[in-house]
Design a protein around this motif. Sequence first.
Motif, PDB file in Angstrom:
ATOM      1  N   GLN A   1      -5.239  -6.650  12.133  1.00 28.66           N
ATOM      2  CA  GLN A   1      -4.679  -6.566  10.792  1.00 28.66           C
ATOM      3  C   GLN A   1      -3.583  -5.488  10.726  1.00 28.66           C
ATOM      4  OE1 GLN A   1      -7.731  -6.005   7.875  1.00 28.66           O
ATOM      5  NE2 GLN A   1      -6.422  -6.566   6.142  1.00 28.66           N
ATOM      6  N   LEU A   2      -3.854  -4.327  11.303  1.00 30.70           N
ATOM      7  CA  LEU A   2      -2.862  -3.249  11.313  1.00 30.70           C
ATOM      8  C   LEU A   2      -1.642  -3.639  12.134  1.00 30.70           C
ATOM      9  CD1 LEU A   2      -5.252  -0.178  11.763  1.00 30.70           C
ATOM     10  CD2 LEU A   2      -3.823  -0.658   9.761  1.00 30.70           C
ATOM     11  N   ASP A   3      -1.855  -4.279  13.268  1.00 34.17           N
ATOM     12  CA  ASP A   3      -0.744  -4.699  14.106  1.00 34.17           C
ATOM     13  C   ASP A   3       0.150  -5.682  13.362  1.00 34.17           C
ATOM     14  OD1 ASP A   3       0.575  -4.689  16.738  1.00 34.17           O
ATOM     15  OD2 ASP A   3      -0.036  -6.795  16.790  1.00 34.17           O
ATOM     16  N   SER A   4      -0.476  -6.587  12.638  1.00 37.61           N
ATOM     17  CA  SER A   4       0.281  -7.572  11.866  1.00 37.61           C
ATOM     18  C   SER A   4       1.102  -6.896  10.777  1.00 37.61           C
ATOM     19  CB  SER A   4      -0.676  -8.596  11.248  1.00 37.61           C
ATOM     20  OG  SER A   4       0.027  -9.494  10.411  1.00 37.61           O
ATOM     21  N   VAL A   5       0.498  -5.930  10.084  1.00 40.29           N
ATOM     22  CA  VAL A   5       1.197  -5.251   8.991  1.00 40.29           C
ATOM     23  C   VAL A   5       2.378  -4.445   9.514  1.00 40.29           C
ATOM     24  CG1 VAL A   5       0.984  -3.472   7.222  1.00 40.29           C
ATOM     25  CG2 VAL A   5      -0.797  -5.196   7.461  1.00 40.29           C
ATOM     26  N   PHE A   6       2.178  -3.675  10.591  1.00 37.60           N
ATOM     27  CA  PHE A   6       3.264  -2.836  11.091  1.00 37.60           C
ATOM     28  C   PHE A   6       4.368  -3.657  11.746  1.00 37.60           C
ATOM     29  CE2 PHE A   6       0.364   0.795  10.570  1.00 37.60           C
ATOM     30  CZ  PHE A   6       1.254   1.689   9.981  1.00 37.60           C
TER      31      PHE A   6
ATOM     32  N   SER B   1       7.533   3.840   2.081  1.00 32.41           N
ATOM     33  CA  SER B   1       7.069   3.713   0.697  1.00 32.41           C
ATOM     34  C   SER B   1       5.994   2.639   0.566  1.00 32.41           C
ATOM     35  CB  SER B   1       8.257   3.390  -0.222  1.00 32.41           C
ATOM     36  OG  SER B   1       8.838   2.132   0.117  1.00 32.41           O
ATOM     37  N   TYR B   2       5.823   1.841   1.613  1.00 34.55           N
ATOM     38  CA  TYR B   2       4.830   0.771   1.548  1.00 34.55           C
ATOM     39  C   TYR B   2       3.498   1.174   2.174  1.00 34.55           C
ATOM     40  CZ  TYR B   2       9.076  -1.834   0.583  1.00 34.55           C
ATOM     41  OH  TYR B   2      10.261  -2.258   0.042  1.00 34.55           O
ATOM     42  N   LEU B   3       3.300   2.473   2.407  1.00 30.06           N
ATOM     43  CA  LEU B   3       2.069   2.919   3.045  1.00 30.06           C
ATOM     44  C   LEU B   3       0.842   2.710   2.167  1.00 30.06           C
ATOM     45  CD1 LEU B   3       3.200   6.151   4.908  1.00 30.06           C
ATOM     46  CD2 LEU B   3       2.375   4.033   5.910  1.00 30.06           C
ATOM     47  N   GLU B   4       1.051   2.520   0.884  1.00 37.44           N
ATOM     48  CA  GLU B   4      -0.094   2.227   0.011  1.00 37.44           C
ATOM     49  C   GLU B   4      -0.813   0.964   0.491  1.00 37.44           C
ATOM     50  OE1 GLU B   4      -1.200   1.549  -4.718  1.00 37.44           O
ATOM     51  OE2 GLU B   4       0.860   1.950  -4.109  1.00 37.44           O
ATOM     52  N   GLU B   5      -0.050   0.018   1.017  1.00 35.32           N
ATOM     53  CA  GLU B   5      -0.667  -1.205   1.542  1.00 35.32           C
ATOM     54  C   GLU B   5      -1.570  -0.894   2.737  1.00 35.32           C
ATOM     55  OE1 GLU B   5       2.267  -4.246   2.232  1.00 35.32           O
ATOM     56  OE2 GLU B   5       3.491  -3.542   0.557  1.00 35.32           O
ATOM     57  N   ILE B   6      -1.146   0.053   3.590  1.00 37.21           N
ATOM     58  CA  ILE B   6      -1.956   0.443   4.734  1.00 37.21           C
ATOM     59  C   ILE B   6      -3.222   1.148   4.267  1.00 37.21           C
ATOM     60  CG2 ILE B   6      -2.002   1.804   6.852  1.00 37.21           C
ATOM     61  CD1 ILE B   6      -0.181  -0.564   7.034  1.00 37.21           C
ATOM     62  N   ARG B   7      -3.080   2.026   3.273  1.00 36.34           N
ATOM     63  CA  ARG B   7      -4.259   2.730   2.758  1.00 36.34           C
ATOM     64  C   ARG B   7      -5.290   1.751   2.207  1.00 36.34           C
ATOM     65  NH1 ARG B   7      -0.183   6.391   0.926  1.00 36.34           N
ATOM     66  NH2 ARG B   7      -0.212   5.454  -1.149  1.00 36.34           N
ATOM     67  N   LYS B   8      -4.818   0.673   1.579  1.00 38.10           N
ATOM     68  CA  LYS B   8      -5.748  -0.325   1.045  1.00 38.10           C
ATOM     69  C   LYS B   8      -6.464  -1.074   2.166  1.00 38.10           C
ATOM     70  CE  LYS B   8      -3.341  -1.092  -3.346  1.00 38.10           C
ATOM     71  NZ  LYS B   8      -2.545  -2.054  -4.163  1.00 38.10           N
ATOM     72  N   VAL B   9      -5.775  -1.248   3.295  1.00 36.43           N
ATOM     73  CA  VAL B   9      -6.395  -1.902   4.440  1.00 36.43           C
ATOM     74  C   VAL B   9      -7.457  -0.994   5.051  1.00 36.43           C
ATOM     75  CG1 VAL B   9      -5.990  -2.738   6.791  1.00 36.43           C
ATOM     76  CG2 VAL B   9      -4.412  -3.353   4.962  1.00 36.43           C
TER      77      VAL B   9
END
Length: 401
Positions: free
Chosen positions: A59-64, A375-383
């Motif tokens: 999931q993290l790999d896909s997001v980054f 600025s999109y790190l909020e999405e990572i925090r939610k993951v």
Amino acid sequence: MILLRLKNAFYIFICALLCLSSCQKTGKKKFWNKEDNTKETIAIPANFTPDSIRQLTRQLDSVFKYFNKKRGFNGAVLVTKYDQVIYKGAFGMADFYKRDSNTVETAFQLASVSKQFTAVAIMMLQEEGELSYDDSVQRFFPEFPYHGITVRQLLTHQSGLSNYTYFADKLWPNRQQNLTNKDVIDLMVAHQPKPYFKPNTRFDYSNTGYSLLASIVEKVAKQPFSEFLRERIFEPLDMKRTFTYSPDVATLTGKIATGHTRFRQKRTSDYLDTVLGDKGIYSTVEDLLKWDQALYTQKLVSRETLKEAFTGMRINKKQNDEDYGFGWRIKPLPNGDTAVYHGGLWHGFSTYFLRNPKEHSALIVLSNLPNGSLSYLEEIRKVLYPAPPQAAGSAPVASRR
């Protein structure tokens, strides 16, 4: 032979007594017991399984990868959970002109993430009895023209001092000459730029305060701030690719990222880069992992000292407002835990380092292309820290920004 051994043992004993007596006469405390550095233990939940780790890693790999392709993220990432590295990767270029790729071993300018190292340096000296959080700046610099400011207020951004990066633009005569921490103090003594407010009345983020803290470390430790960090923090923690900025940084060997503008043009250093304490440390995601893990031990300072550093101390805080400790911002996470974190932005670098001490997790993101992609790190925090499922029929939870 036995008599000789007894004489040697007696000699060692007498030397130890003399050393102890000398320490007592000077009134200085011993260094923190480095042997007592055992790591905190933490319970790992049953649902943290190899399968769940693989799923989160994918999931993290896909997001980054999406951030890199669609939003232009350029840098290196490392993520841990329960002290395990679950994801690390590098994207884009360390230098677009040279076509040199970023790696997890590339060193980035940490910008304001550097402040936590300055704070720990102060905490180390406080534990050793060399200074007190309630000492005034005049104890170290009697000529300092602003009274009523303590070390604690510098740590927590409540000094009210004006920003040196602004007043130096007006007061520094030669932009080709590097500005130093001493120069910042000399400018304040000579010109006394007007403070923003009286100390200890409100919070205002202050780079000037952290440059002063670095100067205090130099004064107390009787050595350059960069040497103190290297000898007392970087080397003991085996942070081999971590160093402070100097004018000859371009001549250093190894992978070092170049700062860029949002249009991928190279940023050049200027006269402000040589002021340390508020910025100026270069490091890698892997070295920052060593730093993160050391903060779960007592290698540098005691747990009681760190607890105070992670405690919010802002004045007149609004409801749901973020707090600030010693070199760390403090905020709630979607899952209800409390994170300590810091971000940074300086001369083409954008950085972010978040820790969740409750579950021993970290999110480390270093970038040399400040194009807004962080600025999109909020999405990572939610993951990483998803909010618990809402009970059926319950009222919606208010958003915490």
